[in-house]
Scaffold this motif. Structure first.
Motif, PDB file in Angstrom:
ATOM      1  N   PRO A   5     -78.712 -33.721  -0.225  1.00  0.00           N
ATOM      2  CA  PRO A   5     -77.524 -33.425   0.593  1.00  0.00           C
ATOM      3  C   PRO A   5     -77.586 -32.069   1.306  1.00  0.00           C
ATOM      4  O   PRO A   5     -76.741 -31.780   2.142  1.00  0.00           O
ATOM      5  N   SER A   6     -78.557 -31.229   0.942  1.00  0.00           N
ATOM      6  CA  SER A   6     -78.622 -29.881   1.525  1.00  0.00           C
ATOM      7  C   SER A   6     -80.060 -29.397   1.527  1.00  0.00           C
ATOM      8  O   SER A   6     -80.932 -29.983   0.865  1.00  0.00           O
ATOM      9  N   LEU A   7     -80.307 -28.323   2.278  1.00  0.00           N
ATOM     10  CA  LEU A   7     -81.653 -27.763   2.309  1.00  0.00           C
ATOM     11  C   LEU A   7     -82.035 -27.229   0.938  1.00  0.00           C
ATOM     12  O   LEU A   7     -83.190 -27.353   0.514  1.00  0.00           O
ATOM     13  N   GLY A   8     -81.086 -26.655   0.205  1.00  0.00           N
ATOM     14  CA  GLY A   8     -81.376 -26.131  -1.120  1.00  0.00           C
ATOM     15  C   GLY A   8     -81.853 -27.209  -2.075  1.00  0.00           C
ATOM     16  O   GLY A   8     -82.819 -27.016  -2.823  1.00  0.00           O
ATOM     17  N   SER A   9     -81.178 -28.352  -2.070  1.00  0.00           N
ATOM     18  CA  SER A   9     -81.595 -29.446  -2.949  1.00  0.00           C
ATOM     19  C   SER A   9     -82.931 -30.019  -2.512  1.00  0.00           C
ATOM     20  O   SER A   9     -83.754 -30.418  -3.345  1.00  0.00           O
ATOM     21  N   LEU A  10     -83.185 -30.031  -1.209  1.00  0.00           N
ATOM     22  CA  LEU A  10     -84.471 -30.513  -0.709  1.00  0.00           C
ATOM     23  C   LEU A  10     -85.597 -29.585  -1.159  1.00  0.00           C
ATOM     24  O   LEU A  10     -86.685 -30.043  -1.540  1.00  0.00           O
ATOM     25  N   VAL A  11     -85.337 -28.293  -1.136  1.00  0.00           N
ATOM     26  CA  VAL A  11     -86.328 -27.324  -1.607  1.00  0.00           C
ATOM     27  C   VAL A  11     -86.620 -27.539  -3.089  1.00  0.00           C
ATOM     28  O   VAL A  11     -87.783 -27.498  -3.521  1.00  0.00           O
ATOM     29  N   LEU A  12     -85.587 -27.769  -3.893  1.00  0.00           N
ATOM     30  CA  LEU A  12     -85.793 -28.013  -5.324  1.00  0.00           C
ATOM     31  C   LEU A  12     -86.622 -29.272  -5.570  1.00  0.00           C
ATOM     32  O   LEU A  12     -87.481 -29.309  -6.462  1.00  0.00           O
ATOM     33  N   LEU A  13     -86.403 -30.302  -4.787  1.00  0.00           N
ATOM     34  CA  LEU A  13     -87.179 -31.528  -4.930  1.00  0.00           C
ATOM     35  C   LEU A  13     -88.623 -31.310  -4.490  1.00  0.00           C
ATOM     36  O   LEU A  13     -89.543 -31.928  -5.037  1.00  0.00           O
ATOM     37  N   ARG A  14     -88.824 -30.436  -3.527  1.00  0.00           N
ATOM     38  CA  ARG A  14     -90.192 -30.080  -3.123  1.00  0.00           C
ATOM     39  C   ARG A  14     -90.904 -29.351  -4.265  1.00  0.00           C
ATOM     40  O   ARG A  14     -92.111 -29.497  -4.450  1.00  0.00           O
ATOM     41  N   VAL A  15     -90.154 -28.565  -5.028  1.00  0.00           N
ATOM     42  CA  VAL A  15     -90.733 -27.919  -6.206  1.00  0.00           C
ATOM     43  C   VAL A  15     -91.209 -28.971  -7.201  1.00  0.00           C
ATOM     44  O   VAL A  15     -92.322 -28.881  -7.743  1.00  0.00           O
ATOM     45  N   LEU A  16     -90.392 -29.982  -7.444  1.00  0.00           N
ATOM     46  CA  LEU A  16     -90.773 -31.058  -8.364  1.00  0.00           C
ATOM     47  C   LEU A  16     -92.011 -31.794  -7.864  1.00  0.00           C
ATOM     48  O   LEU A  16     -92.920 -32.111  -8.650  1.00  0.00           O
ATOM     49  N   GLN A  17     -92.079 -32.037  -6.572  1.00  0.00           N
ATOM     50  CA  GLN A  17     -93.252 -32.697  -6.000  1.00  0.00           C
ATOM     51  C   GLN A  17     -94.505 -31.844  -6.188  1.00  0.00           C
ATOM     52  O   GLN A  17     -95.571 -32.346  -6.553  1.00  0.00           O
ATOM     53  N   GLY A  18     -94.383 -30.552  -5.933  1.00  0.00           N
ATOM     54  CA  GLY A  18     -95.525 -29.667  -6.086  1.00  0.00           C
ATOM     55  C   GLY A  18     -95.992 -29.562  -7.525  1.00  0.00           C
ATOM     56  O   GLY A  18     -97.194 -29.512  -7.800  1.00  0.00           O
ATOM     57  N   MET A  19     -95.047 -29.530  -8.458  1.00  0.00           N
ATOM     58  CA  MET A  19     -95.403 -29.423  -9.881  1.00  0.00           C
ATOM     59  C   MET A  19     -96.215 -30.622 -10.365  1.00  0.00           C
ATOM     60  O   MET A  19     -97.041 -30.496 -11.269  1.00  0.00           O
ATOM     61  N   SER A  20     -95.993 -31.775  -9.766  1.00  0.00           N
ATOM     62  CA  SER A  20     -96.613 -33.003 -10.263  1.00  0.00           C
ATOM     63  C   SER A  20     -97.801 -33.484  -9.452  1.00  0.00           C
ATOM     64  O   SER A  20     -98.675 -34.182  -9.977  1.00  0.00           O
ATOM     65  N   ALA A  21     -97.881 -33.125  -8.182  1.00  0.00           N
ATOM     66  CA  ALA A  21     -98.933 -33.658  -7.313  1.00  0.00           C
ATOM     67  C   ALA A  21    -100.327 -33.239  -7.753  1.00  0.00           C
ATOM     68  O   ALA A  21    -101.300 -33.983  -7.596  1.00  0.00           O
TER      69      ALA A  21
ATOM     70  N   GLU B 236     -80.022 -30.386  11.129  1.00  0.00           N
ATOM     71  CA  GLU B 236     -79.010 -30.948  10.227  1.00  0.00           C
ATOM     72  C   GLU B 236     -78.462 -29.899   9.266  1.00  0.00           C
ATOM     73  O   GLU B 236     -77.264 -29.877   8.977  1.00  0.00           O
ATOM     74  N   PHE B 237     -79.354 -29.014   8.776  1.00  0.00           N
ATOM     75  CA  PHE B 237     -78.931 -28.052   7.757  1.00  0.00           C
ATOM     76  C   PHE B 237     -78.731 -26.645   8.312  1.00  0.00           C
ATOM     77  O   PHE B 237     -78.439 -25.718   7.550  1.00  0.00           O
ATOM     78  N   GLY B 238     -78.902 -26.458   9.608  1.00  0.00           N
ATOM     79  CA  GLY B 238     -78.719 -25.151  10.209  1.00  0.00           C
ATOM     80  C   GLY B 238     -79.731 -24.118   9.727  1.00  0.00           C
ATOM     81  O   GLY B 238     -79.366 -22.967   9.455  1.00  0.00           O
ATOM     82  N   ALA B 239     -80.995 -24.505   9.628  1.00  0.00           N
ATOM     83  CA  ALA B 239     -82.052 -23.633   9.099  1.00  0.00           C
ATOM     84  C   ALA B 239     -82.988 -23.188  10.220  1.00  0.00           C
ATOM     85  O   ALA B 239     -83.272 -23.949  11.154  1.00  0.00           O
ATOM     86  N   ASP B 240     -83.470 -21.947  10.118  1.00  0.00           N
ATOM     87  CA  ASP B 240     -84.421 -21.450  11.113  1.00  0.00           C
ATOM     88  C   ASP B 240     -85.856 -21.730  10.665  1.00  0.00           C
ATOM     89  O   ASP B 240     -86.093 -22.344   9.621  1.00  0.00           O
ATOM     90  N   GLU B 241     -86.833 -21.264  11.452  1.00  0.00           N
ATOM     91  CA  GLU B 241     -88.237 -21.552  11.182  1.00  0.00           C
ATOM     92  C   GLU B 241     -88.700 -21.003   9.839  1.00  0.00           C
ATOM     93  O   GLU B 241     -89.439 -21.652   9.104  1.00  0.00           O
ATOM     94  N   VAL B 242     -88.271 -19.786   9.526  1.00  0.00           N
ATOM     95  CA  VAL B 242     -88.694 -19.167   8.269  1.00  0.00           C
ATOM     96  C   VAL B 242     -88.174 -19.961   7.072  1.00  0.00           C
ATOM     97  O   VAL B 242     -88.900 -20.196   6.097  1.00  0.00           O
ATOM     98  N   ALA B 243     -86.917 -20.395   7.139  1.00  0.00           N
ATOM     99  CA  ALA B 243     -86.344 -21.181   6.043  1.00  0.00           C
ATOM    100  C   ALA B 243     -87.067 -22.511   5.897  1.00  0.00           C
ATOM    101  O   ALA B 243     -87.347 -22.971   4.778  1.00  0.00           O
TER     102      ALA B 243
END
Length: 415
Positions: free
Chosen positions: A109-125, A52-59
């Motif tokens: 809406p994008s891989l960048g925003s998904l990454v930022l939300l993953r940061v929020l999840q990690g900060m709180s988990a 969906e976001f055109g990302a490779d394995e490393v991304a």
């Protein structure tokens, strides 16, 4: 083992006598399982996210590494905050923020925003997973604390196995967003269970809620050479197994040639190993001295990683389908998980007993080194060593040797 008296003032927090009930055990296990669910359940969705976001394995691996990095950074503060505010408030607050990040991922809406939300999840988990370990030591001591930690570990071991399977099933309902929605619903269940927990740190035993006090407790714990050696041993020893979890998508899809519904091929052996080892730890709680059990565990981790290296050398290439050719590739992870579980529960108690009045800070720093290494494993090391099964196995062996080396250094420094 006790740290020097200057570092370990006598604790006044009362411990509960008797045995832990099923409800308490299940609640603490559910809290501990939040981390693996947050990581492993999204592995099957990687292919669809990338498409969906055109990302490779490393991304895509950064969805794991940024979560772990944020988890590591904030883990330093969750424990001291629980020493000041109480365990329950910190766990509930963290879970609420975590749920915001998880359900927010559904509309990313994008891989960048998904990454930022993953940061929020990690900060709180970490508020749930780290502080829940402190609750065990708040309530129990000695063999019963080890038994409860082992029972929690046995149930916790289910998470790495069932999370990717559930994630794969959720994808049958629709796109990759269903994986995040499923974990969010689990988070709500954990929040409800946590709200029913008692507060285990009385107000009179709490540290002042001041930045200087919080940082002071971290400095005191972090300056302990004993703490640093044990934390390093824990981080490298656990990395021998976590390499397979952090690089699960690379291991299963690239090295074994399997599909997004086949992650159970790796995670079922891992769960069998973890549960078997944790069961044994609980059984020997009153028979084997804790430091001796940890020593045996570290030697077992080295032996298991060495056996794994030998076994994978006989795998000619990616099997690509279920067959006997898979066995040499999955027996090793089972043995490694068994050996690591011999170390995990007792060494956590070693860390917590170093600082009875600052257990939260000790849990945070004891976990911090492992989390930083885990983030490196997911974002950098796993992709680098995933060229072949042999290179993957060799990296696991190197981590096991480092873990044993730091633990041996610790033991010799105590004599």
């Amino acid at each position: 083992m006790n740290a020097p008296s200057s570092l370990s003032p006598a604790a006044s927090t009362p411990t509960r006598q008797g045995r832990a009930g099923a409800r308490l055990t299940l609640t603490l296990a559910a809290l501990a399982m939040l981390g693996p669910f947050s990581i492993d359940s999204i592995f099957p969705a990687f292919t669809r996210i990338g498409a969906e976001f055109g990302a490779d394995e490393v991304a895509l691996q950064q969805l794991v590494s940024v979560y772990l990095a944020a988890f590591a950074v904030m883990s330093v503060f969750h424990g001291p905050l629980s020493d000041a505010l109480g365990r329950k408030k910190v766990m509930i607050g963290g879970l609420v923020i975590y749920l915001i990040g998880m359900f927010g991922s559904i509309i990313a809406p994008s891989l960048g925003s998904l990454v930022l939300l993953r940061v929020l999840q990690g900060m709180s988990a970490g508020a749930a997973t780290i502080v829940s370990r402190v609750v065990i030591r708040d309530l129990f001591e000695g063999p019963e604390a080890q038994r409860l930690m082992a029972r929690v570990m046995m149930i916790f071991a289910l998470a790495p196995a069932i999370a990717p399977v559930i994630g794969g099933w959720l994808l049958l309902l629709g796109d990759w967003r269903w994986a995040f929605a499923g974990v969010g619903l689990y988070g709500i269940l954990v929040l409800v269970l946590t709200m029913a927990l008692p507060e285990t740190l009385p107000p009179e035993d709490r540290t002042p809620l001041r930045i200087r006090s919080l940082l002071g407790s971290l400095v005191q714990v972090g300056r302990s050479p004993v703490m640093l050696r044990i934390a390093a041993a824990t981080a490298f020893g656990f990395a021998a197994q976590f390499l397979f979890i952090a690089g699960a998508s690379l291991f299963v899809v690239r090295l074994l040639g399997m599909g997004e519904q086949d992650f159970w091929v790796l995670f079922v052996p891992l769960i069998v190993g973890l549960m078997s080892g944790s069961w044994l730890v609980g059984r020997v709680a009153e028979r084997v001295r804790r430091s001796r059990l940890i020593t045996v565990g570290f030697f077992a981790v080295v032996a298991a990683t060495a056996v794994n290296l030998v076994l994978v050398s006989f795998v000619p290439g990616p099997p690509g389908e279920l067959s006997l050719a898979l066995l040499p590739a999955v027996i090793g992870p089972l043995l490694i998980a068994f050996a690591v579980s011999l170390v995990f529960a007792p060494i956590q108690l070693e860390v917590l007993d170093l600082f009875p009045r600052q257990r939260g800070a000790a849990a945070s720093l004891g976990t911090f080194f492992s989390l930083v290494l885990n983030a490196l494993l997911a974002g950098l090391i796993a992709p680098l060593v995933s060229g072949t099964l042999v290179s993957f196995a060799l990296a696991s062996l190197c981590f096991a040797l480092l873990g044993l080396g730091f633990w041996t250094w610790h033991l010799r420094s105590q004599t």
